[in-house]
Design a protein around this motif. Structure first.
Motif, PDB file in Angstrom:
ATOM      1  N   ALA A  91       1.034  -1.137   0.025  1.00 42.90           N
ATOM      2  CA  ALA A  91       0.001   0.047   0.102  1.00 42.90           C
ATOM      3  C   ALA A  91       0.938   1.301  -0.040  1.00 42.90           C
ATOM      4  CB  ALA A  91      -0.913  -0.132   1.143  1.00 42.90           C
ATOM      5  N   ARG A  96      -0.563   4.801  -1.327  1.00 45.48           N
ATOM      6  CA  ARG A  96      -1.816   4.714  -0.305  1.00 45.48           C
ATOM      7  C   ARG A  96      -1.257   4.327   1.094  1.00 45.48           C
ATOM      8  NH1 ARG A  96      -6.542   4.429  -3.811  1.00 45.48           N
ATOM      9  NH2 ARG A  96      -7.495   4.925  -1.641  1.00 45.48           N
ATOM     10  N   LEU A  99      -3.707   3.428   3.850  1.00 45.81           N
ATOM     11  CA  LEU A  99      -3.923   1.856   3.975  1.00 45.81           C
ATOM     12  C   LEU A  99      -2.903   0.992   4.257  1.00 45.81           C
ATOM     13  CD1 LEU A  99      -6.008   1.806   0.480  1.00 45.81           C
ATOM     14  CD2 LEU A  99      -6.759   2.563   2.821  1.00 45.81           C
ATOM     15  N   ARG A 279     -11.066   5.709   4.395  1.00 44.04           N
ATOM     16  CA  ARG A 279      -9.933   5.028   5.600  1.00 44.04           C
ATOM     17  C   ARG A 279      -9.100   6.408   6.023  1.00 44.04           C
ATOM     18  NH1 ARG A 279      -8.851   1.923   9.673  1.00 44.04           N
ATOM     19  NH2 ARG A 279      -6.590   1.012   9.886  1.00 44.04           N
ATOM     20  N   ASN A 282      -5.311  10.216   2.997  1.00 39.62           N
ATOM     21  CA  ASN A 282      -4.066   9.960   2.374  1.00 39.62           C
ATOM     22  C   ASN A 282      -3.183  11.071   2.822  1.00 39.62           C
ATOM     23  OD1 ASN A 282      -1.841   8.479   1.216  1.00 39.62           O
ATOM     24  ND2 ASN A 282      -2.715   8.364  -0.671  1.00 39.62           N
TER      25      ASN A 282
END
Length: 331
Positions: A91, A96, A99, A279, A282
């Protein structure tokens, strides 16, 4: 130094603890402001959030600002990025980092958070604050970053139509961002009157109470381009999915207490919806700081309560009641 530590459900104790030491690559930060997030309230109410359980007494808090205590950056005011990615996993290598398989996150799992007078934190996760951004606003850059990342995931068309379901702090920040982004019609759905008033203040064109079934049905028939769900329950997800046009986008940002989200497959399939889940965020801190510094978003007015660290248990009870917008602890 004073530290607020969660020992169990609704068992938050403020006690003296030894001063921490900075490891290699870390900096000691005097914490100046910490926002209480809905996820912190999950920890307080349930002793868990999602699949993470309280396994030891934990210092909560991941929305923070402070002042560097030592080294070449001594005296510098900073926003504290709560996420520490490993930079090695798939990730991270894909860009990302939110993540990351091995992420450490302030106030989550094994990692003590910000509700203490002094904390060590990786130096590269401390972002310089301009003079135009207050300490409290610096703490609110984290929820602003979440709203900004949700906006990125929503792919809102220019001059598009949007719904925001849930007008807590992140939802209200999202409304400000959407208005700055040039949407043509912005609908807010929120059960609490004071939050509906805040949504109107920050640019919502229409504000609906989810208990008003007829109004919601009329709203759902309009078909917005993108709906953002920022509550964390199935009713809010249903409203968001009913709100969008066929082929529209739904962004789910709320965190359910049960770690389960359910919706009617026929509704989502019948519209062939694109569903995105948020989530955290970023790498958006530089953009969030720039927005705050330019006055493109208002952060300080979101703060409806400021309390000292010694009163952190009362601050959590206040946040739990949802009588205001954002509660900020000032160590």
């Amino acid at each position: 130094m004073l530290t607020a530590r969660l020992h169990g459900i609704a068992d938050l104790r403020v006690e003296d603890e030894p001063m921490p030491k900075a490891a290699v690559g870390e900096t000691l930060v005097r914490v100046t402001a910490v926002g209480i997030c809905g996820s912190d309230v999950h920890w307080y109410e349930d002793g868990a959030i999602g699949d993470a359980k309280l396994e030891r007494p934990l210092v909560p808090g991941h929305e923070g600002a402070g002042e560097i205590l030592a080294g070449p950056r001594r005296g510098e005011r900073v926003a504290i990025d709560p996420a520490v990615p490993c930079e090695r996993c798939r990730a991270c290598q894909d860009g990302r980092r939110n993540l990351c398989y091995n992420i450490l996150f302030s106030g989550n799992g094994p990692t003590d958070g910000m509700l203490r007078e002094v904390m060590p934190w990786p130096s590269n996760r401390l972002h310089s604050l301009p003079d135009t951004v207050s300490d409290s606003a610096g703490a609110l850059l984290e929820p602003l970053g979440v709203a900004l990342w949700a906006l990125d995931l929503g792919h809102v068309p220019f001059a598009g139509t949007v719904a925001v379901v849930g007008c807590g702090p992140v939802g209200l920040l999202l409304i400000q961002l959407l208005r700055a982004a040039g949407v043509s019609r912005l609908i807010a759905v929120e059960p609490l009157a004071h939050r509906r008033e805040a949504a109107a203040r920050w640019g919502a064109d229409e504000i609906l109470d989810p208990s008003a079934a007829e109004a919601i049905a009329d709203f759902s028939s309009c078909g917005v381009d993108v709906a953002f769900e920022m509550v964390g329950n199935d009713d809010a997800v249903r409203i968001a999915m009913e709100a969008v046009r066929p082929g529209g986008h739904v962004v789910l940002g709320g965190i359910p207490s049960s770690d389960t989200t359910t919706f009617r497959a026929s509704l989502a399939r019948g519209k062939e919806l694109t569903i995105a889940l948020v989530r955290r965020m970023n790498e958006v801190y530089p953009r969030a700081i720039d927005l705050a510094a330019r006055g493109a978003v208002e952060l300080d007015p979101l703060m409806t309560s400021r309390v000292p660290l010694a009163d952190t248990p009362a601050a959590f009870a206040d946040a739990q009641r949802r009588t205001g917008l954002k509660v900020v602890v000032v160590p």
